[in-house]
Design an enzyme around this catalytic site. Sequence first.
Site, PDB file in Angstrom:
ATOM      1  N   HIS A 136      -2.916   3.166  -4.604  1.00 40.29           N
ATOM      2  CA  HIS A 136      -2.302   2.717  -3.341  1.00 40.29           C
ATOM      3  C   HIS A 136      -0.867   2.246  -3.576  1.00 40.29           C
ATOM      4  O   HIS A 136      -0.454   1.199  -3.082  1.00 40.29           O
ATOM      5  CB  HIS A 136      -3.138   1.602  -2.713  1.00 40.29           C
ATOM      6  CG  HIS A 136      -4.422   2.083  -2.106  1.00 40.29           C
ATOM      7  ND1 HIS A 136      -4.462   2.862  -0.971  1.00 40.29           N
ATOM      8  CD2 HIS A 136      -5.703   1.897  -2.482  1.00 40.29           C
ATOM      9  CE1 HIS A 136      -5.728   3.139  -0.675  1.00 40.29           C
ATOM     10  NE2 HIS A 136      -6.506   2.569  -1.584  1.00 40.29           N
ATOM     11  N   ASP A 193       0.861  -1.180   0.000  1.00 39.57           N
ATOM     12  CA  ASP A 193       0.000   0.000   0.000  1.00 39.57           C
ATOM     13  C   ASP A 193       0.895   1.226   0.000  1.00 39.57           C
ATOM     14  O   ASP A 193       2.124   1.113  -0.068  1.00 39.57           O
ATOM     15  CB  ASP A 193      -0.959  -0.005   1.189  1.00 39.57           C
ATOM     16  CG  ASP A 193      -2.333   0.529   0.817  1.00 39.57           C
ATOM     17  OD1 ASP A 193      -2.425   1.723   0.474  1.00 39.57           O
ATOM     18  OD2 ASP A 193      -3.305  -0.237   0.848  1.00 39.57           O
ATOM     19  N   GLU A 251      -9.806   2.576  -5.289  1.00 38.59           N
ATOM     20  CA  GLU A 251      -9.475   3.966  -4.935  1.00 38.59           C
ATOM     21  C   GLU A 251      -8.290   4.514  -5.732  1.00 38.59           C
ATOM     22  O   GLU A 251      -7.377   5.120  -5.189  1.00 38.59           O
ATOM     23  CB  GLU A 251      -9.212   4.064  -3.433  1.00 38.59           C
ATOM     24  CG  GLU A 251     -10.437   3.695  -2.619  1.00 38.59           C
ATOM     25  CD  GLU A 251     -10.185   3.759  -1.120  1.00 38.59           C
ATOM     26  OE1 GLU A 251     -11.138   4.051  -0.384  1.00 38.59           O
ATOM     27  OE2 GLU A 251      -9.053   3.480  -0.681  1.00 38.59           O
TER      28      GLU A 251
END
Length: 549
Positions: free
Chosen positions: A253, A182, A323
């Site tokens: 990410h 991440d 995302e």
Amino acid sequence: MTSDDSAAPGLIPAPREASWAGPGRGLYRLDEETVLSAAPGAEGVARWLRAAVGAATGLELPSGTEGPRVELSPDPALAPEAYRLTVDAEAVRIAGGSAAGLFWGAQTFRQLLGPDAFRRAPIAPGRTWHVPAVVIEDAPRFSWRGLMLDVSRHFLPKDDVLRYLDLMAAHKLNVFHFHLTDDQGWRVEIKRYPRLTEAGAWRSRTKYGHRASELWDETPHGGFYTQDDIREIVAYAAERHIRVVPEIDIPGHSQAAISAYPELGNTDVIDTTTLSVWDTWGINPNVLAPTDDTLRFFEGVFEEVLDLFPAATSPFIHVGGDECLKDQWKESPTAQARIAELGLKDEDELQSWFIRHFDSWLTARGRRLIGWDEILEGGLAEGAAVSSWRGYAGGIAAAEAGHDVVMCPEQQVYLDHRQDGGPDEPMPIGYVRTLEDVYRFEPVPPGLSEEAVRHILGTQANVWTEVMQNRSRVDYQVFPRLAAFAEVAWTALPPPSDRDFTGFEERMTAHYARLDALGVDYRRPGGPLPRQRRPGILGRPIEGAPPVV
């Protein structure tokens, strides 16, 4: 035997069928005379039983076929994860449709022995152990009963990961989703790209609390698993009949990877050489550049990942896909040129192209791609599966379109969300989701077509660790709610409104004692202990607020 549920020693998850002898009748005695009989195909379960139950009881359980005994035998007439457990005055007999079924039966047998069977050494040497007489016929509702553990936001040492595999096994969970990368850290050694862990595994400081908090922990944080560590984790999981799904999060990410190799970022938009491993929470704008060099780089990453996670135990590879902010792609001449070159409509389709590339790449190597439900945007790659986290909608759309789905909606099974609305909850985040809320979660949305229902592989609880700095904090957030989730995943329960939560709470009384024996630092029914609170640390205690991700 007569059916007598009051004699049940708080089994969790509840078995499909159990017929108990009356209280005090037909107890089986387990002592130094007891032997262990393992038929071909049961050797691995026998090793686990001797190691776990033998350590707690002090009994050797030598091999033998006569006299008082515990028998382990495969039964091909049973479904692969199904088992039959029979206890009478002569023997404990466990039959399973496969080694996995035998293993789940052995876990139930361990529960029948009582909470002290979950300790690592006998606390009363010479004690005689008794098992209540019973016939149990059991099988899981879902083939995917998962737990996702985020080790990127806060690193957990290898031994803590192994411990969580044991805790999963004790609750009959069989899929470990290992979130390894991440913005805040890269956690798996990739030999051809050493800077991913030399630089990408470490951050100089960490936001303390919610991202709106003004507090910082100035202690450098990080860590990673060597390739041998990963092999050990995978082997340990396999011995417990747990599949491991590694996650390498792309194309969003990805700041930790970009900080290690700046050429992976959108260099025509920002100076990526100034980036470091991210030290706070939220959705990061720094995403991978959609270039051929980026594709080749991550093909190299995945080549090593596939070697570490063999197909037999890791048929699915998770690529994240969630995302991914498109702002840099909108500004990037390189990204816009790629959109034009491929004849794509927009940046959503560019992300779909990125994911489709790795779907084809993984398929050619005998694996299946799975990603968060954002991979539906711009068109989903054929053969890809979906982790539906933004409620049920993504899972419904994917299942109706013929894609396999794992249901893990944030509103129900994000265990980083707070368990109570009280002011004592440590760093409260997101929705209030109590033990009862999790127990009433239904993984299969109403109204699905019969064909779509067949695409629901199962369900998974997710644990994001932004506000969990160590094992104790993870324990507090995960337990006891994971016990409720495990029953939802394993047991064919009635509709949510008809579920017997009072009965579940009564069984949890026995299960809390097991958690105590296992050393789990769970949230007590009466609320957090003083040492579990975090007074003065800003969270986000707003009912209905979206979670920190």
